[in-house]
Design a protein around this motif. Structure first.
Motif, PDB file in Angstrom:
ATOM      1  N   LEU A 139       0.867  -1.177   0.000  1.00  7.45           N
ATOM      2  CA  LEU A 139       0.000   0.000   0.000  1.00  7.45           C
ATOM      3  C   LEU A 139       0.903   1.225   0.000  1.00  7.45           C
ATOM      4  CD1 LEU A 139      -3.027   0.713   0.210  1.00  7.45           C
ATOM      5  CD2 LEU A 139      -2.724   0.823   2.681  1.00  7.45           C
ATOM      6  N   LEU A 140       0.847   2.013  -1.066  1.00  7.04           N
ATOM      7  CA  LEU A 140       1.693   3.190  -1.194  1.00  7.04           C
ATOM      8  C   LEU A 140       0.852   4.451  -1.143  1.00  7.04           C
ATOM      9  CD1 LEU A 140       4.078   1.988  -4.044  1.00  7.04           C
ATOM     10  CD2 LEU A 140       4.334   1.706  -1.578  1.00  7.04           C
ATOM     11  N   GLY A 141       1.351   5.454  -0.452  1.00  2.66           N
ATOM     12  CA  GLY A 141       0.642   6.727  -0.348  1.00  2.66           C
ATOM     13  C   GLY A 141       0.983   7.628  -1.519  1.00  2.66           C
ATOM     14  N   GLU A 142       0.568   7.241  -2.693  1.00  5.23           N
ATOM     15  CA  GLU A 142       0.893   7.973  -3.919  1.00  5.23           C
ATOM     16  C   GLU A 142      -0.383   8.336  -4.668  1.00  5.23           C
ATOM     17  OE1 GLU A 142       3.890   8.910  -4.448  1.00  5.23           O
ATOM     18  OE2 GLU A 142       4.908   7.613  -3.009  1.00  5.23           O
ATOM     19  N   TRP A 147       4.345   5.518 -12.420  1.00  9.70           N
ATOM     20  CA  TRP A 147       4.123   4.096 -12.730  1.00  9.70           C
ATOM     21  C   TRP A 147       4.929   3.594 -13.917  1.00  9.70           C
ATOM     22  CZ3 TRP A 147       1.993   2.628  -8.560  1.00  9.70           C
ATOM     23  CH2 TRP A 147       1.136   3.494  -7.889  1.00  9.70           C
ATOM     24  N   THR A 148       5.897   4.385 -14.398  1.00  9.56           N
ATOM     25  CA  THR A 148       6.602   3.984 -15.617  1.00  9.56           C
ATOM     26  C   THR A 148       7.811   3.089 -15.356  1.00  9.56           C
ATOM     27  OG1 THR A 148       7.907   6.005 -15.528  1.00  9.56           O
ATOM     28  CG2 THR A 148       5.898   6.052 -16.869  1.00  9.56           C
ATOM     29  N   THR A 149       8.296   3.018 -14.112  1.00  9.49           N
ATOM     30  CA  THR A 149       9.491   2.227 -13.818  1.00  9.49           C
ATOM     31  C   THR A 149       9.251   1.350 -12.597  1.00  9.49           C
ATOM     32  OG1 THR A 149      10.379   3.950 -12.379  1.00  9.49           O
ATOM     33  CG2 THR A 149      11.000   4.053 -14.701  1.00  9.49           C
ATOM     34  N   ASP A 150      10.301   0.626 -12.213  1.00 10.42           N
ATOM     35  CA  ASP A 150      10.244  -0.123 -10.959  1.00 10.42           C
ATOM     36  C   ASP A 150      10.028   0.859  -9.816  1.00 10.42           C
ATOM     37  OD1 ASP A 150      10.925  -2.316 -12.494  1.00 10.42           O
ATOM     38  OD2 ASP A 150      13.035  -2.265 -11.946  1.00 10.42           O
ATOM     39  N   LEU A 151       9.426   0.373  -8.748  1.00 12.56           N
ATOM     40  CA  LEU A 151       9.164   1.218  -7.585  1.00 12.56           C
ATOM     41  C   LEU A 151      10.058   0.806  -6.434  1.00 12.56           C
ATOM     42  CD1 LEU A 151       5.252   1.196  -7.566  1.00 12.56           C
ATOM     43  CD2 LEU A 151       6.751   3.006  -8.368  1.00 12.56           C
ATOM     44  N   ASN A 152      10.659   1.776  -5.774  1.00 10.77           N
ATOM     45  CA  ASN A 152      11.400   1.532  -4.547  1.00 10.77           C
ATOM     46  C   ASN A 152      10.563   2.016  -3.380  1.00 10.77           C
ATOM     47  OD1 ASN A 152      13.597   0.519  -5.912  1.00 10.77           O
ATOM     48  ND2 ASN A 152      14.800   2.381  -5.777  1.00 10.77           N
ATOM     49  N   MET A 162      12.909  -1.972  -0.583  1.00  5.79           N
ATOM     50  CA  MET A 162      12.475  -3.049  -1.459  1.00  5.79           C
ATOM     51  C   MET A 162      12.136  -2.455  -2.824  1.00  5.79           C
ATOM     52  SD  MET A 162      11.879  -6.347  -1.617  1.00  5.79           S
ATOM     53  CE  MET A 162      11.295  -7.144  -0.112  1.00  5.79           C
ATOM     54  N   ARG A 163      12.618  -3.102  -3.885  1.00  4.35           N
ATOM     55  CA  ARG A 163      12.263  -2.693  -5.248  1.00  4.35           C
ATOM     56  C   ARG A 163      11.165  -3.608  -5.752  1.00  4.35           C
ATOM     57  NH1 ARG A 163      17.116  -2.411  -7.912  1.00  4.35           N
ATOM     58  NH2 ARG A 163      17.140  -0.237  -7.282  1.00  4.35           N
ATOM     59  N   LEU A 164      10.029  -3.018  -6.125  1.00  3.66           N
ATOM     60  CA  LEU A 164       8.904  -3.765  -6.692  1.00  3.66           C
ATOM     61  C   LEU A 164       9.068  -3.732  -8.202  1.00  3.66           C
ATOM     62  CD1 LEU A 164       6.019  -2.259  -4.515  1.00  3.66           C
ATOM     63  CD2 LEU A 164       7.576  -4.138  -3.976  1.00  3.66           C
ATOM     64  N   ARG A 165       9.211  -4.910  -8.820  1.00  7.42           N
ATOM     65  CA  ARG A 165       9.498  -4.978 -10.255  1.00  7.42           C
ATOM     66  C   ARG A 165       8.250  -5.258 -11.088  1.00  7.42           C
ATOM     67  NH1 ARG A 165      14.352  -4.293 -11.827  1.00  7.42           N
ATOM     68  NH2 ARG A 165      16.193  -4.766 -10.590  1.00  7.42           N
ATOM     69  N   GLU A 166       7.583  -6.347 -10.807  1.00  7.75           N
ATOM     70  CA  GLU A 166       6.365  -6.692 -11.568  1.00  7.75           C
ATOM     71  C   GLU A 166       5.199  -6.480 -10.626  1.00  7.75           C
ATOM     72  OE1 GLU A 166       6.503 -10.623 -13.221  1.00  7.75           O
ATOM     73  OE2 GLU A 166       8.612 -10.390 -13.749  1.00  7.75           O
ATOM     74  N   PHE A 167       4.377  -5.498 -10.930  1.00  9.71           N
ATOM     75  CA  PHE A 167       3.265  -5.182 -10.035  1.00  9.71           C
ATOM     76  C   PHE A 167       2.078  -4.690 -10.843  1.00  9.71           C
ATOM     77  CE2 PHE A 167       5.979  -1.457 -10.422  1.00  9.71           C
ATOM     78  CZ  PHE A 167       5.072  -0.470 -10.774  1.00  9.71           C
TER      79      PHE A 167
END
Length: 198
Positions: free
Chosen positions: A92-95, A103-108, A183-188
């Motif tokens: 759950l991200l506060g974005e 949303w264009t890249t991996d998320l840290n 943590m890097r979220l790659r496929e989400f």
């Protein structure tokens, strides 16, 4: 009253005043102990573990519990295993979900995952999340680095200059006193909390 999240720091958990010194290729504690560094050799904030003692300091994170929750995929609120299904682990991200650049890249993220009941309670009780949040299911993720106090060489001791994030493999990591794991979220994919009924 809402429960105190597992990763929240309590007032009795104040980090002791430790002397940071130049050591090897970076920094260390003058009285460094084996448990002050993780298996990657990263220096961590030394903090006592006294959950429930004193008052909760909402918005401040306990370094060891945050690290454990990220590594073991535990819910950041209750400390039990995070929600996982065929689409992945729940974060759950506060974005702003409408920000296309986000949303264009991996998320840290330094935020550990959640279980579904705690995610639903969080968006109802947290003022920040009531305004905007994005629930994600991540299938692929990896530990990416650490966030903490960055030091530069100085005399008579290294000097803390900023709070920043440094990736694993970056030589600057030896000059950082870590407080949170990244943590890097790659496929989400974006999901929903709407169908869950408590």
């Amino acid at each position: 009253m809402s429960p105190v999240p597992y990763i929240t720091k309590w007032s009795a958990e104040e980090a002791p005043a430790l002397r940071v010194v130049a050591k090897g290729r970076g920094i260390g504690y003058a009285d460094e102990r084996p448990y002050d560094r993780d298996s990657n050799g990263v220096l961590w904030t030394r903090v006592p573990a006294l959950p429930g003692k004193g008052r909760p300091e909402f918005g401040r994170v306990h370094a060891l519990r945050q690290q454990r929750a990220i590594r073991e995929l535990l819910c950041q609120v209750c400390g039990r295993p995070a929600d996982r299904d065929s689409d992945g682990v729940l974060w759950l991200l506060g974005e702003d979900p409408g920000d296309p650049g986000f949303w264009t890249t991996d998320l840290n993220t330094t935020h550990p995952p959640l279980c579904m009941p705690c995610a639903v309670k969080s968006v109802r009780s947290c003022p920040h999340l009531r305004e905007r949040y994005v629930p994600l299911r991540a299938r692929a993720f990896e530990l990416a680095g650490v966030r903490g106090a960055f030091y530069r060489p100085g005399y008579p001791a290294p000097v803390a200059t900023e709070v920043t994030e440094v990736a694993f493999g970056d030589p600057r990591i030896h000059w950082l006193r870590a407080g949170q794991l990244i943590m890097r979220l790659r496929e989400f994919r974006i999901t929903s909390l709407e169908s869950y009924t408590a």
